[in-house]
Design a protein around this motif. Structure first.
Motif, PDB file in Angstrom:
ATOM      1  N   LEU A 164       9.203   4.555   4.455  1.00 14.80           N
ATOM      2  CA  LEU A 164       8.119   4.773   5.484  1.00 14.80           C
ATOM      3  C   LEU A 164       7.923   6.251   5.678  1.00 14.80           C
ATOM      4  O   LEU A 164       6.133   7.140   5.688  1.00 14.80           O
ATOM      5  CB  LEU A 164       7.732   3.980   6.130  1.00 14.80           C
ATOM      6  CG  LEU A 164       6.628   3.957   6.952  1.00 14.80           C
ATOM      7  CD1 LEU A 164       5.151   3.417   6.131  1.00 14.80           C
ATOM      8  CD2 LEU A 164       6.128   2.362   8.224  1.00 14.80           C
ATOM      9  N   ILE A 165       8.831   6.432   6.584  1.00 17.31           N
ATOM     10  CA  ILE A 165       8.822   8.218   7.477  1.00 17.31           C
ATOM     11  C   ILE A 165       8.970   8.991   7.001  1.00 17.31           C
ATOM     12  O   ILE A 165       7.797   9.990   6.892  1.00 17.31           O
ATOM     13  CB  ILE A 165       9.551   7.931   8.492  1.00 17.31           C
ATOM     14  CG1 ILE A 165       9.336   7.100   9.575  1.00 17.31           C
ATOM     15  CG2 ILE A 165       9.931   9.096   9.046  1.00 17.31           C
ATOM     16  CD1 ILE A 165       8.406   6.844  10.537  1.00 17.31           C
ATOM     17  N   ALA A 166       9.736   8.834   5.585  1.00 19.04           N
ATOM     18  CA  ALA A 166       9.824  10.015   4.100  1.00 19.04           C
ATOM     19  C   ALA A 166       8.778  10.585   3.908  1.00 19.04           C
ATOM     20  O   ALA A 166       7.683  11.719   3.540  1.00 19.04           O
ATOM     21  CB  ALA A 166      11.003   9.653   4.220  1.00 19.04           C
ATOM     22  N   ASN A 254      -4.071   9.712   1.541  1.00 16.44           N
ATOM     23  CA  ASN A 254      -3.789  10.192   2.858  1.00 16.44           C
ATOM     24  C   ASN A 254      -2.580   8.844   3.057  1.00 16.44           C
ATOM     25  O   ASN A 254      -1.668   8.524   1.881  1.00 16.44           O
ATOM     26  CB  ASN A 254      -5.193   9.542   2.907  1.00 16.44           C
ATOM     27  CG  ASN A 254      -5.378   8.164   2.325  1.00 16.44           C
ATOM     28  OD1 ASN A 254      -4.480   7.683   2.026  1.00 16.44           O
ATOM     29  ND2 ASN A 254      -7.308   9.010   1.850  1.00 16.44           N
ATOM     30  N   GLU A 255      -2.782   8.381   4.271  1.00 15.96           N
ATOM     31  CA  GLU A 255      -1.247   7.880   4.857  1.00 15.96           C
ATOM     32  C   GLU A 255      -1.513   6.143   4.306  1.00 15.96           C
ATOM     33  O   GLU A 255      -0.949   5.624   3.855  1.00 15.96           O
ATOM     34  CB  GLU A 255      -1.604   7.572   6.100  1.00 15.96           C
ATOM     35  CG  GLU A 255      -1.096   8.505   6.995  1.00 15.96           C
ATOM     36  CD  GLU A 255      -1.047  10.251   6.746  1.00 15.96           C
ATOM     37  OE1 GLU A 255      -2.810  10.055   7.121  1.00 15.96           O
ATOM     38  OE2 GLU A 255      -1.276  11.253   7.608  1.00 15.96           O
ATOM     39  N   GLN A 260       0.384   1.575   0.723  1.00 11.81           N
ATOM     40  CA  GLN A 260      -0.062   0.716  -0.558  1.00 11.81           C
ATOM     41  C   GLN A 260       1.190   0.543  -1.454  1.00 11.81           C
ATOM     42  O   GLN A 260       1.131   0.299  -2.317  1.00 11.81           O
ATOM     43  CB  GLN A 260      -1.382   1.059  -1.208  1.00 11.81           C
ATOM     44  CG  GLN A 260      -2.718   1.193  -0.547  1.00 11.81           C
ATOM     45  CD  GLN A 260      -4.462   1.740  -0.681  1.00 11.81           C
ATOM     46  OE1 GLN A 260      -3.568   2.280  -2.257  1.00 11.81           O
ATOM     47  NE2 GLN A 260      -4.960   1.485  -0.767  1.00 11.81           N
ATOM     48  N   PHE A 261       1.682   1.734  -1.195  1.00  9.52           N
ATOM     49  CA  PHE A 261       3.202   2.082  -1.985  1.00  9.52           C
ATOM     50  C   PHE A 261       3.924   0.905  -1.881  1.00  9.52           C
ATOM     51  O   PHE A 261       5.164   0.139  -2.079  1.00  9.52           O
ATOM     52  CB  PHE A 261       3.610   3.217  -2.120  1.00  9.52           C
ATOM     53  CG  PHE A 261       2.965   4.355  -2.359  1.00  9.52           C
ATOM     54  CD1 PHE A 261       3.122   3.695  -4.659  1.00  9.52           C
ATOM     55  CD2 PHE A 261       2.860   5.412  -2.380  1.00  9.52           C
ATOM     56  CE1 PHE A 261       2.409   5.107  -5.287  1.00  9.52           C
ATOM     57  CE2 PHE A 261       2.417   6.370  -3.297  1.00  9.52           C
ATOM     58  CZ  PHE A 261       1.815   5.942  -4.897  1.00  9.52           C
ATOM     59  N   ILE A 262       3.792   0.088  -0.241  1.00 10.80           N
ATOM     60  CA  ILE A 262       4.928  -0.626   0.125  1.00 10.80           C
ATOM     61  C   ILE A 262       4.761  -1.803   0.050  1.00 10.80           C
ATOM     62  O   ILE A 262       6.324  -2.727  -0.935  1.00 10.80           O
ATOM     63  CB  ILE A 262       4.495  -0.593   1.661  1.00 10.80           C
ATOM     64  CG1 ILE A 262       4.729   1.182   2.595  1.00 10.80           C
ATOM     65  CG2 ILE A 262       5.874  -1.759   2.786  1.00 10.80           C
ATOM     66  CD1 ILE A 262       4.756   0.927   3.789  1.00 10.80           C
ATOM     67  N   PRO A 263       3.720  -2.450  -0.668  1.00 14.14           N
ATOM     68  CA  PRO A 263       3.531  -4.429  -1.516  1.00 14.14           C
ATOM     69  C   PRO A 263       4.334  -4.051  -2.813  1.00 14.14           C
ATOM     70  O   PRO A 263       4.423  -4.770  -3.126  1.00 14.14           O
ATOM     71  CB  PRO A 263       2.538  -4.154  -0.716  1.00 14.14           C
ATOM     72  CG  PRO A 263       1.375  -2.931  -1.058  1.00 14.14           C
ATOM     73  CD  PRO A 263       2.981  -2.370   0.197  1.00 14.14           C
TER      74      PRO A 263
END
Length: 342
Positions: A164-166, A254-255, A260-263
């Motif tokens: 997430l942070i990267a 954008n953030e 949206q890549f997380i799920p």
């Protein structure tokens, strides 16, 4: 020198962002603590071996609710137990039943003992198991659910927060024009990628060390192997998450798009990490597991922390994590062509 200068700039940027540092370190600790307090296990159909059991007793045993294998040689049963092909095997020593458990999963141990309680001939095991000898290949009767699932959670939260942070940080480099200026400088694409990986990697190392130490020495998570192996595994997992996060940020504007890549990329990996029993997943879906970094990290962490294994048992997982990192770094270098003006 140019790479070092870029690394220093990245480090200063992270230090100034207190919320990012807090997210990297304290958020995983908070979630791990909550899981430690509320985690529960699931039911499981045990795999049990019968070693040199007489036909008289075998005919009286109920084979329902268990996968039964019969052995004439105790060494074969021990081998299958070590390979996790069995959850436990039963034999009789001087007319007294003895069960040898693999022992690393408390839920499985309970399922095996419950099956024995209800399936052996009447009188062989009483309600308190007083006349049952129990030995463990790994762990003991004191091993808890959090000890077994903790290594998977440790790997997942390290992976999730570094990813997430990267991803968000590299996206910020693009949207603020910093990446464009770097690409117009004499820096080569591989130097930019290496600089970002080293810069974020230093904080990933600190994060991994703090979280692993907290889980083991504060929460009391089981630790049978060498702590150095845990640090190595979490560091390589962080590097994989870092390179993957940077890579996917190239495809977000954008953030919100990065989130949206997380799920899609991160959450599904939890189903193949061992948090849920892989044998209960449909075969048409289970093949995905070996293509996910968390699959190898969780296996290696559990082997070290719960089973006490060493390098000979985890090196394949280590090589897999290194391979993922190299692959993502290579793709990152190629992805930067999208932004360099030629």
């Amino acid at each position: 020198m140019r790479v070092i200068a870029l690394v220093i700039r990245i480090l200063r940027q992270i230090v100034r962002d207190k919320r990012t540092m807090g997210l990297l370190i304290f958020a995983p600790i908070l979630v791990l603590t909550m899981m430690h307090l509320v985690f529960n296990g699931d039911d499981y159909v045990p795999k049990i071996g019968l070693v040199n059991i007489s036909e008289v007793i075998t005919d009286q045993i109920s084979f329902v609710n268990a996968i039964i294998s019969e052995y004439s040689n105790v060494n074969e049963a021990k081998k299958d137990l070590a390979n996790q092909d069995l959850d436990g095997y039963l034999m009789f020593e001087k007319q007294t039943p003895a069960i040898f458990l693999e022992g690393s999963d408390p839920a499985v141990n309970g399922s095996v003992l419950q099956w024995l309680q209800t399936s052996l001939p009447a009188g062989q095991i009483n309600d308190s198991n007083a006349n049952l000898k129990i030995d463990y290949l790994h762990g003991s009767s004191k091993l808890g659910q959090f000890d077994y699932f903790g290594p998977v959670l440790l790997g997942f939260f390290v992976f999730f927060f570094v990813f997430l942070i990267a991803g968000v940080s590299f996206l910020r480099e693009r949207t603020t024009g910093t990446l464009e200026r770097l690409l117009s400088s004499p820096l080569r694409r591989w130097e930019i990628v290496i600089g970002y990986v080293l810069g974020f990697g230093i904080f990933a190392t600190i994060q991994s060390t703090i979280i692993a130490a907290y889980a083991i020495y504060v929460l009391g998570m089981a630790m049978e192997g060498a702590f150095a192996y845990v640090l190595l595994i979490t560091l390589l997992l962080s590097l994989t998450a870092l390179t993957l996060g940077i890579l996917l940020s190239a495809f977000a504007n954008n953030e919100l798009q990065m989130m949206q890549f997380i799920p899609v990329i991160v959450i599904p990996q939890i189903f193949f990490s061992g948090l849920f029993n892989l044998e209960t997943i449909s075969k048409w879906l289970s093949w995905i597991g070996p293509f996910t970094p968390l699959f190898y990290a969780a296996d290696a962490l559990r082997n070290v922390m719960v089973r006490g294994y060493g390098w000979g048992d985890i090196y394949i997982d280590i090589l897999a994590l290194i391979g993922f990192s190299i692959l993502f770094m290579t793709l990152n270098i190629l992805a930067l062509r999208k932004y360099r003006k030629i």
